[in-house]
Design a protein around this motif. Structure first.
Motif, PDB file in Angstrom:
ATOM      1  N   ASP A   1      -7.593 -14.001   1.968  1.00 49.53           N
ATOM      2  CA  ASP A   1      -8.063 -14.685   0.766  1.00 49.53           C
ATOM      3  C   ASP A   1      -8.503 -13.686  -0.310  1.00 49.53           C
ATOM      4  OD1 ASP A   1      -7.582 -17.116   1.933  1.00 49.53           O
ATOM      5  OD2 ASP A   1      -9.667 -17.499   2.496  1.00 49.53           O
ATOM      6  N   LEU A   2      -9.071 -12.565   0.110  1.00 54.77           N
ATOM      7  CA  LEU A   2      -9.581 -11.580  -0.838  1.00 54.77           C
ATOM      8  C   LEU A   2      -8.486 -10.760  -1.492  1.00 54.77           C
ATOM      9  CD1 LEU A   2     -12.759 -10.050   0.878  1.00 54.77           C
ATOM     10  CD2 LEU A   2     -12.671 -11.123  -1.380  1.00 54.77           C
ATOM     11  N   TYR A   3      -7.441 -10.422  -0.732  1.00 55.86           N
ATOM     12  CA  TYR A   3      -6.487  -9.422  -1.188  1.00 55.86           C
ATOM     13  C   TYR A   3      -5.062  -9.984  -1.205  1.00 55.86           C
ATOM     14  CZ  TYR A   3     -10.466  -6.424  -0.106  1.00 55.86           C
ATOM     15  OH  TYR A   3     -11.717  -5.867  -0.061  1.00 55.86           O
ATOM     16  N   PRO A   4      -4.537 -10.351  -2.360  1.00 49.86           N
ATOM     17  CA  PRO A   4      -3.177 -10.884  -2.439  1.00 49.86           C
ATOM     18  C   PRO A   4      -2.123  -9.860  -2.051  1.00 49.86           C
ATOM     19  CG  PRO A   4      -4.081 -10.531  -4.645  1.00 49.86           C
ATOM     20  CD  PRO A   4      -5.208 -10.356  -3.683  1.00 49.86           C
TER      21      PRO A   4
ATOM     22  N   ASP B   1      -1.304   6.993  -5.282  1.00 47.19           N
ATOM     23  CA  ASP B   1      -1.768   5.920  -6.161  1.00 47.19           C
ATOM     24  C   ASP B   1      -2.540   4.907  -5.314  1.00 47.19           C
ATOM     25  OD1 ASP B   1      -2.185   3.798  -7.842  1.00 47.19           O
ATOM     26  OD2 ASP B   1      -0.083   3.574  -8.440  1.00 47.19           O
ATOM     27  N   ASN B   2      -3.863   4.860  -5.474  1.00 48.74           N
ATOM     28  CA  ASN B   2      -4.717   4.022  -4.631  1.00 48.74           C
ATOM     29  C   ASN B   2      -5.050   2.673  -5.255  1.00 48.74           C
ATOM     30  OD1 ASN B   2      -4.878   6.173  -2.778  1.00 48.74           O
ATOM     31  ND2 ASN B   2      -6.604   7.071  -3.890  1.00 48.74           N
ATOM     32  N   ALA B   3      -4.316   2.289  -6.307  1.00 45.26           N
ATOM     33  CA  ALA B   3      -4.692   1.113  -7.087  1.00 45.26           C
ATOM     34  C   ALA B   3      -4.727  -0.163  -6.258  1.00 45.26           C
ATOM     35  CB  ALA B   3      -3.741   0.939  -8.269  1.00 45.26           C
ATOM     36  N   THR B   4      -3.892  -0.279  -5.223  1.00 38.49           N
ATOM     37  CA  THR B   4      -3.861  -1.509  -4.425  1.00 38.49           C
ATOM     38  C   THR B   4      -4.648  -1.384  -3.121  1.00 38.49           C
ATOM     39  OG1 THR B   4      -1.816  -0.828  -3.320  1.00 38.49           O
ATOM     40  CG2 THR B   4      -1.595  -2.137  -5.339  1.00 38.49           C
TER      41      THR B   4
ATOM     42  N   PHE C   1       0.817  -1.216   0.000  1.00 39.62           N
ATOM     43  CA  PHE C   1       0.000   0.000   0.000  1.00 39.62           C
ATOM     44  C   PHE C   1       0.851   1.267   0.000  1.00 39.62           C
ATOM     45  CE2 PHE C   1      -2.405  -3.156   2.644  1.00 39.62           C
ATOM     46  CZ  PHE C   1      -3.310  -3.506   1.662  1.00 39.62           C
ATOM     47  N   GLY C   2       2.157   1.110  -0.126  1.00 41.03           N
ATOM     48  CA  GLY C   2       3.056   2.248   0.010  1.00 41.03           C
ATOM     49  C   GLY C   2       2.794   3.362  -0.984  1.00 41.03           C
TER      50      GLY C   2
END
Length: 292
Positions: free
Chosen positions: A100-103, A61-64, A53-54
């Motif tokens: 499980d939802l978020y790699p 950049d909020n992509a993750t 999330f850095g």
């Protein structure tokens, strides 16, 4: 070097050393129905994620990054799907859902504080669906889950108890600043924060947590206390002996002081009968006892 969007000056990019984010004070009440009998579990949860999330911090950049509102929704859905789970396994299932939802997530930290509701009895008979709030102590769970394992502690926050005698403070180190007088008969009271680390899974978390508290209180109540320090050590020792599924127990106990009142101006003595209750300033006694 990065050009500042606000000024024409150049600035050095500083390192982002650590980051995490999440949702706090997610409050839920679960009602589990088993025929006519119902169980309730009211929790306030904080869920924090660490991972990739850095760029949200350094570059906008909020992509993750998922929304914290989405995280709240996940808590609510998992609560609906698991009304009957005790708090500890519920937190484990919740953490697994995020992994499980978020790699991009490498670890999930969950803290859950419980509001206690005790079953109401009518004419000595436990009522199937009526409860009274129990405000002495707030049970909590602290869980950290990664893809390689889970560590978890259970405990109680601000659980208050006392005994009116069988406590003393003698033989302590003194110097020119010492004014307190030794005694072998005093009130001993505290508002304890205690937690224990699980090294194995008990058959029933709630029953085992209740057993730990019972062991702690039994040792406190039935033995003379030469100091809070010694009482805490012996309480932890007995808890470890009674519950093999825990590897250590930590206790932090601020003194709730009761100062004998000087009634000599009224021609009265005070044989440890009348006190001034005070909580500030207070002694703070802490220890952790483990299996070595």
């Amino acid at each position: 070097m990065v050009r500042s969007p606000v000024t024409s000056f150049w600035r050095l990019r500083v390192p982002l050393i650590k980051n995490r984010y999440g949702k706090g004070r997610v409050r839920i009440m679960r009602v589990h129905r088993d025929g006519d009998k119902q169980e309730v579990s009211q929790l306030s949860l904080k869920v924090m994620l660490e991972g990739d999330f850095g760029r949200a911090f350094t570059d906008g950049d909020n992509a993750t990054s998922t929304s914290t509102d989405t995280m709240k929704n996940i808590v609510n859905v998992v609560a609906r799907e698991n009304t009957g789970l005790q708090t500890e396994p519920f937190c484990e299932v919740l953490a697994r859902r995020f992994l499980d939802l978020y790699p991009q997530v490498v670890s999930v930290s969950i803290t859950a504080h419980e509001t206690k509701w005790a079953r109401l009895s009518i004419d000595g008979v436990p009522h199937p669906h009526s409860f009274i709030r129990d405000d002495n102590g707030k049970p909590f769970v602290e869980l950290v889950a990664t893809r390689s394992g889970v560590t978890m502690r259970s405990g109680l926050d601000t659980f208050t108890f006392m005994k009116s005698t069988q406590s003393g403070w003698e033989g302590y180190y003194t110097d020119q600043y010492s004014t307190i007088q030794p005694t072998n008969d005093r009130i001993c009271a505290t508002s304890m924060v205690a937690s224990w680390a699980w090294s194995g899974k008990p058959i029933d978390y709630a029953a085992t947590n209740a057993k730990i508290l019972d062991v702690l209180l039994r040792e406190f109540a039935t033995t003379y206390s030469p100091s809070v320090q010694n009482s805490l050590y012996r309480m932890g020792e007995k808890a470890l002996a009674a519950v093999p599924e825990i590897s250590e127990i930590s206790m932090a106990c601020p003194n709730l002081h009761f100062i004998p009142l000087n009634l000599s101006a009224f021609g009265l003595d005070n044989n440890n009968d009348v006190f001034l209750p005070t909580e500030e300033p207070h002694g703070q006694i802490e220890c952790t006892v483990g299996r070595g």
